[in-house]
Design an enzyme around this catalytic site. Structure first.
Site, PDB file in Angstrom:
ATOM      1  N   HIS A 114       0.666  -1.287  -0.119  1.00 57.64           N
ATOM      2  CA  HIS A 114      -0.022  -0.147  -0.121  1.00 57.64           C
ATOM      3  C   HIS A 114       0.825   1.297   0.034  1.00 57.64           C
ATOM      4  O   HIS A 114       0.293   2.474  -0.660  1.00 57.64           O
ATOM      5  CB  HIS A 114      -1.023   0.090   1.188  1.00 57.64           C
ATOM      6  CG  HIS A 114      -2.233  -0.753   0.974  1.00 57.64           C
ATOM      7  ND1 HIS A 114      -2.157  -2.098   1.102  1.00 57.64           N
ATOM      8  CD2 HIS A 114      -3.413  -0.518   0.451  1.00 57.64           C
ATOM      9  CE1 HIS A 114      -3.472  -2.639   0.956  1.00 57.64           C
ATOM     10  NE2 HIS A 114      -4.150  -1.767   0.535  1.00 57.64           N
ATOM     11  N   GLY A 115       1.732   1.212   0.486  1.00 54.41           N
ATOM     12  CA  GLY A 115       2.692   2.598   0.447  1.00 54.41           C
ATOM     13  C   GLY A 115       4.042   1.989   1.222  1.00 54.41           C
ATOM     14  O   GLY A 115       4.256   1.197   2.125  1.00 54.41           O
TER      15      GLY A 115
END
Lengths: 375, 490
Positions: free
Chosen positions: B327-328
């Protein structure tokens, strides 16, 4: 051979059926969209029935229409100009004047308003251009506030004059304001009921006027006495140093905090455009800084004030206009009775200041004398 | 151009008309051209990265498919995975890894001297890279496993990697489902068009009337947590929980609906996730295409739920940490992933140590409701770390929540002040949220998508719903605000 023809017919029939299906789907889609638009149009109509959803500050522009006599003495500007100038005494002498100022109005918006009402500017007149300390930056603080202020020009200025015109904003704030009304739509029924109730009460009051008339003198005396008491209380309250100075501080923070690059070149250019437009319309532009109370100006750094004066003087010199700075005028800066708050004159202050500039500023004095008006 | 730009409303009808005009054998070329144009509109560099990644995947796919030996096939698969993941790491994680390496070096060197600092690369992150990388990597792994043959048509493969509705944020498609559709792109039938438009309308409602409206308050509070205290913190986390769901499921609905307009069926990405009764079930209902990807290509190869509880817990933690990192590039995402891993591990341990395995229906209704509430609370709490820009912000939220709680009346008053919103505005914002909650409940109870349920209703009811849905989009949406989709940043 027969089989091939049969296949072709089948394919053709299938294609026709599929296209019909697509056609009917698209027709249904169009029908749903049309019905939705009708509902929104109805809601928009309902929304506009509520007087509270109108821009009341723009009512004054409704006076400018066909047959309107052009104005000889006018001003633009923000709330400083809007509340600080009152031409009623000059108008009483028969000379048309107009206050084009609106709260938080910046130079580009001044120009848009003047372009919209250019027929209302009399050649040979004078245009006061108030220069506030925030004039080369922005009066508003947040982007939302800025956009909110900008939308009001869509209500009364033609698209060609609106700075950074956006048709979507036009649609959602002017043509169909219900689209940007949000929760205010929920308040419409109650406002309409309240309005109807108020109208009914007014009607009943009118019918029983003769009864009230007899009682009116007595009640008026009581009301006057009450009003005097409340005025005195209000005056006493407003004289409390903390509140007035707190407002001064708040105004200072609003105008100066978080605003680096105070002198934006685009603002200067907008001022130059405004001056040029006035000249084009044969109106004499006059730059002026309105009077402020000490509770506001004492907070401003001396260096800033010096730079501000230098900048405005330079622009005045380069554009061949005169600049009159009343920002620190001794007749105002300690006189709280003339102010609504630290940087806005009240009604009394506006009348006094207008009288003062009519006699002190040569451009205005001469113009008034030409029309046989004594300031 | 994003789905919520007005230009998209012009773009779609134009492409739709062109699609109907173009002969069937060239439709892939039209969709590919449109997809590449769509990508180039965002940034021409994104297009270049997309093309290079697709090219490598195409070549490796064919090499794997035609490999004569098992060893060669494995080598090519490893090469493809290294190339694809390498690209993802370089663009998305290099900065994060370098920063953390520098921090480590700083602490390891005596007296905190920073002579060993490595310059942090400032690379652009190509939009959608996390999504299309997983999609083509899934294709490579499937071909390697012999699940289906490699795609030899270069154009169709490029379309598979770049189809514009799913380019930015998925759903992450599978080759066996999408490639056959791209080989024979049919004209959509009336039902597909109708369903596509309805799905898009429902997606726009969720995005514009709920997510973007809640985002205003959420961003304000997460942007300056130091100036708030008390109940506003859990309230803003709750708002973000709804915002994220509406934002991402709204995007997915628009993507699936758009694809249907071109006769392409994409997989559904959401299925009333917040009504799950445990976190594992949540992951079967939330971002289904990603969960499915991690299940098939990571969890099962690691051993899945076989080989005992310890290995199952280990595998779950690995998958959820990877999901967090996907996701990041940030510690908050990693922590969010860890939290979900721990939730699921705890669930495994509890259910395994308390009698035989039960399905949801085995529990009495009050217990099911309680389980749903607990699961929703746990997931909402985890979203705090997902949204917070740092662990410090998340801690500020947790600490601040209890400030002033000893005086409940004042606690509530402070909340109203912090919210800084007229009462009627709160009511206004709540209306679409209530509609969403009802829709999800009905969908959950009937075990059918809400769009399908409405479509099957009586004409008077369904047309009223369609009209009100459009009116709702027009009235409730934030005007003049084009908020990006949250997942487009991943």
């Amino acid at each position: 051979m027969q089989r091939t023809e049969g296949n072709e017919n089948f394919t053709r029939r299938r294609r026709v059926r599929r296209n019909t299906r697509l056609g009917s789907t698209l027709l249904k889609v169009a029908g749903v969209c049309f019905a939705a638009i009708l509902v929104v149009l109805f809601l928009n109509w309902l929304y506009l029935q509520d007087g509270q959803n109108r821009y009341h500050e723009l009512d004054k522009f409704g006076w400018i229409g066909e047959g309107y006599e052009p104005s000889y003495l006018s001003n633009v500007g923000s709330s400083h100009g809007a509340y600080g100038l009152d031409y009623s005494e000059i108008e009483a002498q028969g000379l048309r004047c107009f206050n084009f100022a609106l709260p938080s109005q910046m130079f580009d918006q001044d120009l848009a308003v003047l372009q919209q009402f250019q027929e209302g500017l009399a050649p040979g007149g004078v245009m006061l251009i108030p220069i506030s300390y925030f004039s080369f930056n922005d009066e508003t603080v947040t982007e939302v506030e800025r956009e909110g202020r900008a939308t009001r020009y869509y209500q009364f200025v033609d698209p060609e004059y609106i700075p950074d015109y956006d048709w979507f904003v036009d649609l959602t704030t002017h043509r169909m304001p219900v689209l940007s009304g949000g929760y205010k739509l929920l308040l419409v029924p109650s406002h309409i009921i309240e309005q109807k109730k108020a109208d009914r009460e007014a009607e009943e009051a009118r019918l029983s006027l003769h009864v009230l008339a007899a009682e009116s003198e007595e009640s008026a005396e009581t009301a006057d006495a009450e009003a005097e008491n409340s005025d005195a209380e209000a005056a006493q309250e407003s004289e409390e140093p903390d509140e007035f100075e707190q407002v001064g501080w708040d105004r200072f923070v609003r105008h100066f905090e978080n605003k680096p690059d105070y002198f934006l070149p685009e603002r200067e250019q907008q001022l130059r455009d405004l001056i040029a437009f006035c000249r084009e319309k044969e109106v004499t532009p006059v730059l002026i800084t309105m009077p402020f109370h000490r509770a506001y100006t004492d907070l401003i750094h001396e260096d800033f004030l010096e730079t501000f004066d230098q900048e405005v003087d330079r622009i005045a010199q380069e554009t061949g206009t005169n600049y009159y700075n009343y920002g620190m005028d001794e007749r105002f800066r300690d006189n709280r009775a003339l102010f609504g708050n630290a940087d806005h004159l009240n009604e009394e202050g506006a009348l006094y200041f207008t009288q003062l500039i009519c006699s002190e500023i040569p451009e205005i004095r001469e113009m008034l004398e030409q029309h046989g008006i004594t300031p | 151009m994003l789905f919520n730009n007005l230009t998209y409303a012009i773009f779609i009808p134009v492409v739709f008309i062109l699609y109907r005009i173009v002969p069937i054998r060239y439709r892939w070329a039209l969709l590919l051209a449109v997809s590449y144009w769509f990508c180039a509109q965002l940034d021409i560099r994104f297009l270049l990265v997309l093309f290079i990644q697709s090219l490598f995947a195409y070549v490796f796919g064919i090499l794997i498919d035609t490999a004569k030996t098992e060893r060669a096939r494995r080598r090519f698969t490893a090469g493809a995975a290294a190339e694809l993941l390498g690209g993802l790491v370089i663009f998305k994680y290099l900065g994060f890894f370098t920063e953390n390496l520098n921090a480590l070096l700083y602490h390891l060197t005596p007296h905190g001297e920073n002579f060993l600092q490595i310059p942090v690369p400032q690379l652009f992150v190509p939009i959608g890279i996390s999504f299309y990388t997983l999609q083509v990597l899934g294709y490579i792994l499937d071909v390697s496993r012999g699940k289906y043959r490699a795609e030899w048509h270069f154009g169709r493969f490029l379309l598979f990697a770049s189809f514009f509705p799913q380019l930015i944020s998925g759903p992450i498609g599978r080759g066996d489902k999408l490639l056959p559709q791209y080989r024979r792109l049919r004209k959509p039938n009336g039902r597909q068009i109708s369903m596509g438009l309805k799905r898009m309308a429902w997606g726009y409602f969720k995005k514009l009337a709920i997510a973007d409206v809640l985002a205003v308050t959420v961003n304000k509070i997460f942007g300056a947590p130091d100036i708030y205290i008390g109940l506003i913190f859990p309230a803003s986390v709750l708002m973000y929980t709804i915002e994220l769901y509406c934002d991402f499921s709204g995007y997915s609905d628009i993507a699936v609906g758009t694809a249907q307009l071109f006769g392409v069926e994409l997989d559904q990405n959401f299925n009333t996730p917040y009504l799950s009764q445990n976190v594992r079930e949540f992951w079967n209902r939330w971002h289904i295409s990603l969960s499915g990807w991690f299940r098939d290509y990571l969890y099962i190869p690691l051993g899945g739920s076989h080989y005992g509880i310890p290995k199952r817990v280990r595998n779950t933690l690995i998958v959820m940490l990877t999901s967090g990192l996907w996701h990041g590039a940030s510690w908050t995402f990693l922590f969010w992933g860890l939290l979900h891993g721990l939730y699921q591990s705890a669930d495994v341990l509890i259910t395994r140590t308390h009698g035989p395995k039960k399905v949801n229906e085995d529990y009495p209704k009050p217990v099911r409701i309680l389980r749903t509430i607990v699961t929703f609370s746990l997931i909402s709490f985890a979203w705090l770390f997902f949204r917070a820009d740092s662990m410090k912000t998340a801690l500020t939220f947790m600490k601040g929540t209890f400030t002033g709680i000893e005086d409940p009346i004042q606690y509530l008053k402070t909340f109203v002040i912090c919210l800084d919103m007229p009462y009627m505005q709160m009511v206004w914002i709540s209306i679409p949220v209530i509609i969403l909650v009802i829709a999800d409940f009905v969908s959950f109870m009937k075990k059918k998508e809400i769009v399908e349920l409405v479509s099957a209703g009586r004409p008077a009811v369904r047309y009223t719903v369609y009209v009100l849905l459009l009116v709702g989009i027009l009235l409730f949406s934030q005007k003049g605000v084009t908020a990006e989709f949250i997942y487009s940043g991943f």
